[in-house]
Design a protein around this motif. Structure first.
Motif, PDB file in Angstrom:
ATOM      1  N   LEU A   6      -3.039   3.485  -3.542  1.00 31.82           N
ATOM      2  CA  LEU A   6      -3.083   2.137  -4.264  1.00 31.82           C
ATOM      3  C   LEU A   6      -2.728   1.212  -3.443  1.00 31.82           C
ATOM      4  O   LEU A   6      -1.639   1.301  -2.611  1.00 31.82           O
ATOM      5  CB  LEU A   6      -2.154   2.032  -5.447  1.00 31.82           C
ATOM      6  N   VAL A  16      -1.386   2.523 -12.841  1.00 28.84           N
ATOM      7  CA  VAL A  16      -2.938   2.367 -12.257  1.00 28.84           C
ATOM      8  C   VAL A  16      -3.643   3.769 -11.879  1.00 28.84           C
ATOM      9  O   VAL A  16      -4.745   4.014 -12.381  1.00 28.84           O
ATOM     10  CB  VAL A  16      -2.894   1.359 -11.126  1.00 28.84           C
ATOM     11  N   CYS A  17      -2.851   4.615 -11.242  1.00 34.28           N
ATOM     12  CA  CYS A  17      -3.582   5.406 -10.667  1.00 34.28           C
ATOM     13  C   CYS A  17      -2.513   6.864 -10.152  1.00 34.28           C
ATOM     14  O   CYS A  17      -1.503   6.526  -9.904  1.00 34.28           O
ATOM     15  CB  CYS A  17      -4.651   5.565  -9.827  1.00 34.28           C
ATOM     16  N   TYR A  54       0.738  -0.955  -0.112  1.00 32.06           N
ATOM     17  CA  TYR A  54      -0.194   0.042  -0.025  1.00 32.06           C
ATOM     18  C   TYR A  54       0.863   1.225  -0.034  1.00 32.06           C
ATOM     19  O   TYR A  54       2.035   1.384   0.899  1.00 32.06           O
ATOM     20  CB  TYR A  54      -0.847  -0.045   1.247  1.00 32.06           C
ATOM     21  N   THR A  88      -2.612  -2.981  -3.474  1.00 31.23           N
ATOM     22  CA  THR A  88      -2.457  -4.265  -4.180  1.00 31.23           C
ATOM     23  C   THR A  88      -1.258  -5.060  -3.946  1.00 31.23           C
ATOM     24  O   THR A  88      -0.627  -4.885  -2.880  1.00 31.23           O
ATOM     25  CB  THR A  88      -2.415  -3.853  -5.758  1.00 31.23           C
ATOM     26  N   VAL A 120       2.928  -2.638  -4.981  1.00 30.77           N
ATOM     27  CA  VAL A 120       2.954  -1.269  -5.314  1.00 30.77           C
ATOM     28  C   VAL A 120       4.082  -0.638  -5.846  1.00 30.77           C
ATOM     29  O   VAL A 120       5.294  -1.035  -5.066  1.00 30.77           O
ATOM     30  CB  VAL A 120       2.469  -0.518  -4.536  1.00 30.77           C
ATOM     31  N   GLU A 160       0.842  -1.227 -10.602  1.00 31.34           N
ATOM     32  CA  GLU A 160       0.853  -2.540 -10.102  1.00 31.34           C
ATOM     33  C   GLU A 160       1.845  -3.211 -10.997  1.00 31.34           C
ATOM     34  O   GLU A 160       1.910  -3.420 -11.956  1.00 31.34           O
ATOM     35  CB  GLU A 160      -0.564  -3.031 -10.209  1.00 31.34           C
ATOM     36  N   ARG A 208       0.403   5.786  -0.214  1.00 29.02           N
ATOM     37  CA  ARG A 208      -0.503   6.817  -0.117  1.00 29.02           C
ATOM     38  C   ARG A 208       0.388   8.125  -0.049  1.00 29.02           C
ATOM     39  O   ARG A 208       1.106   8.341   0.797  1.00 29.02           O
ATOM     40  CB  ARG A 208      -1.717   6.753   0.783  1.00 29.02           C
TER      41      ARG A 208
END
Length: 750
Positions: free
Chosen positions: A237, A232-233, A186, A239, A242, A227, A188
């Motif tokens: 995230l 991805v973004c 993870y 997953t 990462v 990923e 962030r």
């Protein structure tokens, strides 16, 4: 700040000097070369850390097998990132959590391969562009980024200078590591200066979870998340694997970053950072790290040549990389079974390579770091509470169950028998007995049924049984001192289990079958395994014949007396034979069949003294020191194994060695230095002086203790810890009468 956090911080600060005066006048770190042991099979960690710290921040090469288990090998020329924890000197691989890799130019995430790094984040580097010292690592990479690293106990600090033109970036890689397997991660973006995340892995350790909190001193323009290598973004995230690319403004040419770790949570990681590294001052943290190393290294001051000091203080440095702190500043940590342990009143440690370190490292800690011993013992007892047995090879929140024996037992028994308090002795004895009778412990039901472990019932059975005998001897001695005589009689009998394997026809340990017959055909030179039949762990019958450190007197008696024992021991160092094509690479540093690169051999040179031939011990020890400890990158003949290989050198260089790991008797060898002064608690000093010492004068002619003639070939822990002076008169000719009489020989406590 809560009272609990304040208490633990005060404890940590008090532990830094370990009984030393506040000031130290010598820079011992200038003699440390962390690259020693990074080549060959040494497997040492290379990077920035503080003594026993939770963070080991250093470069990572592409993992290519056994010699890369620390993440770095001197033969390599490619860096793929700088990760925040590493093993040092082990034979198995894990960790390498939270890797950062700075680069410039187009955004990319691919790690690269050894023969193909074009278009990846990997960079070539050259050793001439590296600088490594205690608490510090720096490298000018070929990709145009200069990197400096330093650390506190729980925080890694990065300083990057982007020399090449192009957009400055950092890859936060939660996928690549040192041959372990991430199953959840993870990342962030908290704000323009902050990231947080975690990485959960099932590797060599069945489970370890690493949470982190990252701060940068320059604003983050973007965080793009992948990923694996698939975008991805942005910003957040979760997953399996990462990767995140931090991008700074194009005009940013210099960046500082801080990364704090925790096994509990991102919140605790932030707390660790705010407590240990609240400000942006890389140089201050670096100076503090150097000071911590100097305080720890100053516990032994030697007179020697620059090369001798380099080898010696590098060995001291390697001894203090592990065990590692494994708790946050408030004392919390994640235990076995994934349970967060709170309310702890001790500093928790992990990475106890007990099968290796019970032999020398921990007996040496009782002299030079006694203030740390209670926390280490309490860490082991906590694992018993969590797991139902004492640790074998604990790694973060998991037990690897690697290597035979329950080797934390002699460590605990030794501490108790030496009068080191700070833990509940009755709780400890209960844990030792509980472990030794646990039916889930490897081979215990067989041992309790037969009195030994049959070779046709369990692989490596003979080694496992011999290790249990060492451990059980420690239980017996501790039980006796505590007045638990029924337990004493039970475990002293179990401590004699090696007698079942003694084959007087060949004067060797010989694996035995369940029906009482000898395992045949038996080749004591072979270090291979044959189907499901168990022989020896990383060794052969020659070496394990002498793996009776708890009772050398008994081993001499099995030979029929001094002469036969000495003759057989002499043969070990000259015997030539084939170990076999599948013998473990750990069986290294061979002199005849003696293997100094593997720990079950380490006490063997000192066994001569138990047969009245201390002069042979002196010659052998000095030969091994000169042959197997050098100042080169391949200066270790085998795995460092979390400080054990180096501890043998340090203790042997002082002139003595504890053969029985649980009785506090230190057998004389051959002191390497003309003077070595050991700082003890309470301002005491124990000084070893070796007069007329040289490469030729390796034999002990005579000894004085505190100015009085001393005829024994050993000294006790109690005499060492009183302080004083031990004086050796050395000679080029052996004094065969020194330590010859039975009254002057070391004895096995029973």
């Amino acid at each position: 700040m809560t009272k609990k956090i304040y208490h633990l911080l005060i404890v940590a600060l008090l532990l830094i000097p370990m009984g030393m005066t506040a000031a130290h006048t010598s820079d011992y770190t200038k003699y440390v070369d962390p690259l020693i042991g990074s080549d060959g099979h040494g497997h040492v960690f290379v990077g920035a850390n503080v003594p026993f710290g939770a963070v080991q921040l250093g470069p990572m090469n592409i993992y290519k097998g056994w010699d890369w288990v620390s993440g770095y090998h001197y033969s390599d020329s490619i860096i793929i990132g700088f990760s925040h924890n590493h093993l040092s000197g082990t034979g198995c691989s894990d960790l390498g959590d939270v890797s950062l890799m700075p680069y410039v130019g187009t955004e990319r995430t691919r790690r690269g391969e050894q023969d193909d790094i074009v278009g990846s984040v990997a960079s070539y580097f050259k050793h001439r562009n590296e600088c490594v010292s205690p608490g510090y690592y720096a490298v000018n990479m070929d990709n145009g980024v200069n990197v400096e690293l330093t650390a506190t106990e729980r925080v890694g600090l990065h300083h990057y200078i982007y020399k090449e033109s192009g957009t400055p970036r950092v890859l936060v890689d939660l996928v690549n590591d040192i041959d372990s397997r991430v199953y959840e991660s993870y990342l962030r973006k908290v704000d323009d200066y902050t990231l947080e995340g975690y990485r959960f892995v099932k590797g060599w350790s069945p489970l370890h979870k690493t949470f982190f909190y990252l701060k940068t001193d320059k604003p983050i323009r973007t965080l793009r998340l992948y990923e694996g290598d698939k975008f991805v973004c942005t910003d957040e995230l979760q997953t399996q694997g990462v990767k995140g690319v931090i991008t700074f403004a194009d005009d940013v040419r210099e960046v500082n970053m801080k990364v704090a770790l925790s096994s509990v949570s991102c919140t605790n990681a932030r707390m660790n950072m705010e407590t240990e590294a609240p400000a942006w001052d890389f140089d201050r943290v670096h100076r503090a790290a150097v000071d911590k190393w100097n305080r720890e290294l100053a516990c032994i001051d030697i007179d020697g040549t620059p090369e001798q000091k380099t080898i010696f203080y590098t060995a001291m440095y390697h001894m203090m990389i592990a065990p590692n702190l494994y708790c946050d500043v408030n004392g919390d940590f994640r235990g076995i079974g994934d349970k967060v342990m709170t309310g702890n009143n001790f500093l928790n440690y992990t990475i106890f390579s007990t099968w290796d370190t019970y032999r020398t490292l921990h007996p040496l800690f009782t002299i030079i770091k006694p203030g740390r011993v209670p926390d280490m013992v309490n860490s082991m007892l906590s694992i018993y509470d969590q797991n139902g047995k004492l640790p074998i090879w604990p790694l973060h929140a998991g037990e690897t169950n690697c290597m035979p024996g329950y080797s934390s037992v002699p460590i605990i028994a030794d501490a108790y028998l030496k009068g080191i308090g700070g833990f509940d002795a009755h709780r400890a004895l209960d844990a030792m007995i509980g472990t030794s009778t646990n039916p889930l412990q490897n081979g215990i039901p067989l041992l309790m049924k037969y009195g030994y472990i049959p070779a046709d019932s369990l692989q490596e059975a003979t080694s496992i049984s011999l290790e249990y005998a060492v451990d059980d001897w420690g239980i017996a001695l501790m039980a006796k001192k505590m007045g638990c005589m029924d337990d004493y009689h039970t475990y002293i009998r179990r401590g004699h289990a090696y007698e079942h394997y003694w084959d007087k026809r060949i004067n060797k340990i010989h694996p035995k079958m369940a029906d009482g017959s000898w395992y045949e055909p038996y080749d004591p030179f072979s270090a291979e395994h044959h189907g499901n039949v168990g022989d020896f762990t990383e060794g052969n019958g020659w070496q394990y014949t002498f793996m009776i450190p708890q009772n050398p007197d008994g081993l001499v008696a099995l030979h029929g007396g001094d002469d036969a024992f000495v003759e057989n021991l002499d043969s070990l160092f000259i015997a030539e034979g084939d170990l076999g094509a599948t013998a473990a690479p750990d069986v290294s540093g061979l002199v005849g069949q003696y293997a100094h690169g593997n720990e079950p051999n380490h006490h063997i040179p000192y066994l001569y003294a138990y047969a009245g031939a201390q002069w042979k011990t002196a010659a052998c020890v000095r030969m091994l020191q000169k042959q197997f400890y050098t100042s080169k990158p391949d200066g270790l003949c085998g795995n460092e194994d979390c400080g054990q290989m180096s501890a043998w050198h340090v203790m042997s260089a002082l002139g003595f060695y504890q053969v029985n790991p649980s009785n506090g008797v230190y057998v004389f060898g051959s002191p390497e230095f003309k003077r070595a002064a050991v700082t003890l608690p309470g301002g005491k000093m124990f000084t070893v002086v070796a007069r007329n010492n040289s490469d030729r004068h390796v034999y002990i002619k005579s000894v004085k203790l505190n100015g009085k003639p001393y005829t024994k070939a050993f000294i006790t822990y109690q005499d060492i810890m009183k302080g004083g002076m031990l004086e050796f008169e050395m000679s080029s000719k052996p004094n065969k009468n020194f330590g010859r009489s039975k009254g002057n020989r070391p004895r096995s406590a029973n």
